[in-house]
Design a protein around this motif. Structure first.
Motif, mmCIF file in Angstrom:
data_model
loop_
_atom_site.group_PDB
_atom_site.id
_atom_site.type_symbol
_atom_site.label_atom_id
_atom_site.label_comp_id
_atom_site.label_asym_id
_atom_site.label_seq_id
_atom_site.Cartn_x
_atom_site.Cartn_y
_atom_site.Cartn_z
ATOM 1 N N GLN A 1 -62.842 38.690 -36.630
ATOM 2 C CA GLN A 1 -63.775 37.508 -36.177
ATOM 3 C C GLN A 1 -63.604 37.047 -34.628
ATOM 4 O O GLN A 1 -64.581 36.954 -33.814
ATOM 5 N N ASP B 1 -66.715 41.138 -45.857
ATOM 6 C CA ASP B 1 -68.021 40.261 -45.655
ATOM 7 C C ASP B 1 -68.734 40.820 -44.463
ATOM 8 O O ASP B 1 -70.021 40.832 -44.564
ATOM 9 N N GLU B 2 -68.117 41.145 -43.355
ATOM 10 C CA GLU B 2 -69.023 42.076 -42.449
ATOM 11 C C GLU B 2 -69.258 43.441 -42.521
ATOM 12 O O GLU B 2 -69.891 43.885 -41.864
ATOM 13 N N ASP C 1 -56.986 37.673 -47.458
ATOM 14 C CA ASP C 1 -57.973 36.744 -46.972
ATOM 15 C C ASP C 1 -58.417 37.521 -45.460
ATOM 16 O O ASP C 1 -59.722 37.670 -45.559
ATOM 17 N N LYS C 2 -57.648 38.356 -45.055
ATOM 18 C CA LYS C 2 -58.152 39.033 -44.024
ATOM 19 C C LYS C 2 -58.969 40.288 -44.157
ATOM 20 O O LYS C 2 -60.131 40.571 -43.814
ATOM 21 N N SER D 1 -62.421 39.076 -45.504
ATOM 22 C CA SER D 1 -63.331 38.813 -44.259
ATOM 23 C C SER D 1 -63.804 39.778 -43.721
ATOM 24 O O SER D 1 -65.102 39.995 -43.223
ATOM 25 N N TYR E 1 -57.818 36.370 -38.824
ATOM 26 C CA TYR E 1 -59.208 36.293 -38.482
ATOM 27 C C TYR E 1 -59.475 37.297 -37.227
ATOM 28 O O TYR E 1 -60.226 37.097 -36.247
#
Length: 523
Positions: free
Chosen positions: A199, A517-518, A510-511, A514, A196
């Motif tokens: 984020q 998504d941004e 997963d990273k 993420s 993450y």
């Protein structure tokens, strides 16, 4: 006369025993006595050194007078207990009580008036304190009995080595537990940061600026094709190293009160320009280059032909027709298109050339790059196929050689039994989406796509892009390593995570998701 004459010979003096402590068996070191033992020994020695005086019982009974009330009668054979000086720690044997009534008659003790006799009396009743008593505390401090001296203290008093403190196991256990806890926290923090990081940076305000400052330096050529929109131009500027990020230029366009107008062609810009400087340069006709076009590394044929048309003025239809005659360009027999052999570079061609001649220039430049890399003509095809895959999948320079190794490891049955490369870039190319590498579950399951390496094992059937010198070199010189997975999690910076196990790869995916998504512009 009294029998309490001083004992002048120390060897015969029973009190001398008080001067010498017991000796241990190992040597001459004295073994200290407790306070009670020392006191009892002094009393015994005193009693032994004072024999009872002969008394005429008849005369005593005739002449003795009763003692007045409150006084204490003293037996001729007894003496008072010694008193202890609390202030100094010294002990002495006391004299008989002065309050006792003197006895009359020949057996009574005469008053001591002579100084010499008084001194002698004090000599008889005083003793030198033992060594232990000089260090011991007053017995009166604790009426419950004598307190034993600690073993370490007795060793120190005897002149031995000071006691050594033994290290307890509890301290070692506490240290081990602390190390395990701290290590676990560090490992958890590393996993969270890896998964993450974007984020976390955003929440904590640690994000790096996404834009350069100033007008830049060096030189770069950027193509603006017919029909390009703001997103396309923002991508071209970032890919060419002009802007620091896609967002820097695209957000600037969205903030403009009116949309700027861009004309197709090649523009001479600089590297590391601020988004504001790049926008000003693209809208300045003085920076537009005549008869010039750019083919960026990794560009697919269907995207390269419009750029050539913009730079040369040759109609796109003519270029497409010329490219369809694959056999006329001298390509390997396996080639079914010019894909992979339109070498990426900046071209400035003289006006007046036809479509085939322009395309042949790009093909010849590709042959030159292969020859310079030491590739034999018979190996051109397999080299270009692998290089085109590396060019599309790799991000940073050093990652090219690792990406090459991953695909070669997957072609090794001993390391990757299925032989499936599982490259999203190949699947996307087969669907006609040459501007992205992400795919859907349905696309990855589509066996009708000949470029689907999730379904078809082995190397991809044909090139999927036009590779440059770096990708060709990586195909020829892969890095050494056990990697079987990789994912480019930041498409802006090209940062890539390489993994050996499925679990490591899933965390990396997963990273990447993420990050995606941004950045919806990459969807």
């Amino acid at each position: 006369m009294s029998n309490l004459t001083p004992q002048n010979n120390p060897a015969d003096d029973p009190l001398a025993d008080l001067f010498t402590s017991e000796r241990n068996a190992a040597g001459d070191q004295p073994v200290p006595l407790s306070r009670r033992e020392a006191r009892q020994r002094r009393e015994a020695a005193e009693a032994a050194s004072t024999p009872p005086e002969p008394v005429d019982e008849d005369a005593a009974s005739d002449t003795a007078e009763p003692a007045p009330a409150g006084s204490r009668s003293v037996d001729a054979t007894s003496v008072d207990a010694p008193s202890t000086a609390a202030s100094s720690g010294d002990s002495s044997v006391g004299e008989p009580a002065a309050s006792a009534t003197p006895l009359s008659g020949p057996t009574s003790r005469a008053p001591e008036s002579d100084d010499s006799e008084s001194s002698a009396s004090r000599a008889r009743t005083m003793t030198i304190p033992a060594f232990e008593d000089l260090l011991a505390e007053d017995d009166t401090a604790n009426d419950s009995g004598p307190q034993p001296i600690h073993r370490g203290r007795r060793r120190a008093l005897a002149g031995g080595e000071p006691p050594k403190r033994r290290r307890g196991r509890r301290g070692l256990i506490a240290l081990i537990v602390s190390i395990v806890v701290v290590g676990g926290l560090v490992a958890c923090a590393a996993v969270v940061w890896t998964s993450y990081e974007p984020q976390i940076r955003k929440v904590l305000g640690w994000e790096e600026p996404n834009d350069y400052e100033g007008a830049g330096s060096g030189e770069a050529v950027v193509m603006v094709n017919e029909g390009d929109i703001g997103e396309d131009i923002a991508t071209s500027l970032h890919d060419a190293g002009v802007t620091k990020s896609f967002d820097a230029f695209y957000d600037l366009l969205l903030a403009q009160p009116t949309q700027p107008e861009f004309f197709p062609g090649a523009y001479k810009l600089k590297l590391k320009m601020s988004a504001k400087s790049a926008l000003a340069a693209l809208t300045d006709e003085a920076n537009r280059m005549e008869d010039t076009f750019v083919i960026p590394e990794g560009t697919a044929e269907q995207d390269a032909l419009p750029s050539i048309a913009e730079g040369t003025g040759i109609p796109l239809e003519e270029l497409q027709a010329a490219a369809a005659d694959v056999a006329s360009f001298g390509l390997p027999a396996e080639a079914t298109s010019l894909e992979g052999f339109l070498f990426p570079a900046t071209y400035s061609l003289p006006d007046g050339g036809d479509a085939h001649a322009v395309l042949q220039t790009l093909v010849n430049r590709s042959f030159q790059a292969l020859d310079d890399a030491g590739v034999k003509p018979e190996d051109r095809w397999k080299t270009i196929v692998l290089a085109s895959l590396i060019q599309k999948e790799a991000g940073l320079r050093d990652d090219y050689y690792k990406v090459s190794r991953v695909f070669l490891n997957r072609l090794d049955p001993a390391q990757w039994e299925s032989g499936l490369l599982q490259s999203d870039a190949t699947v996307a190319y087969g669907t006609g989406n040459t501007h992205r590498v992400s795919t859907t579950d349905a696309e990855r399951a589509d066996a009708s796509n000949p470029y689907n390496t999730y379904v078809h094992p082995g190397m991809v059937v044909r090139p999927i892009s036009n590779p440059g010198d770096l990708a060709i070199d990586a195909a020829l010189h892969p890095a050494d390593g056990p990697w079987l997975y990789f994912v480019t999690w930041n498409l802006d910076s090209g940062e890539t995570i390489f993994s050996t196990t499925q679990e490591e790869h899933e965390a990396a995916v997963d990273k990447w998701l993420s990050w995606m998504d941004e950045h919806p512009e990459y969807q």
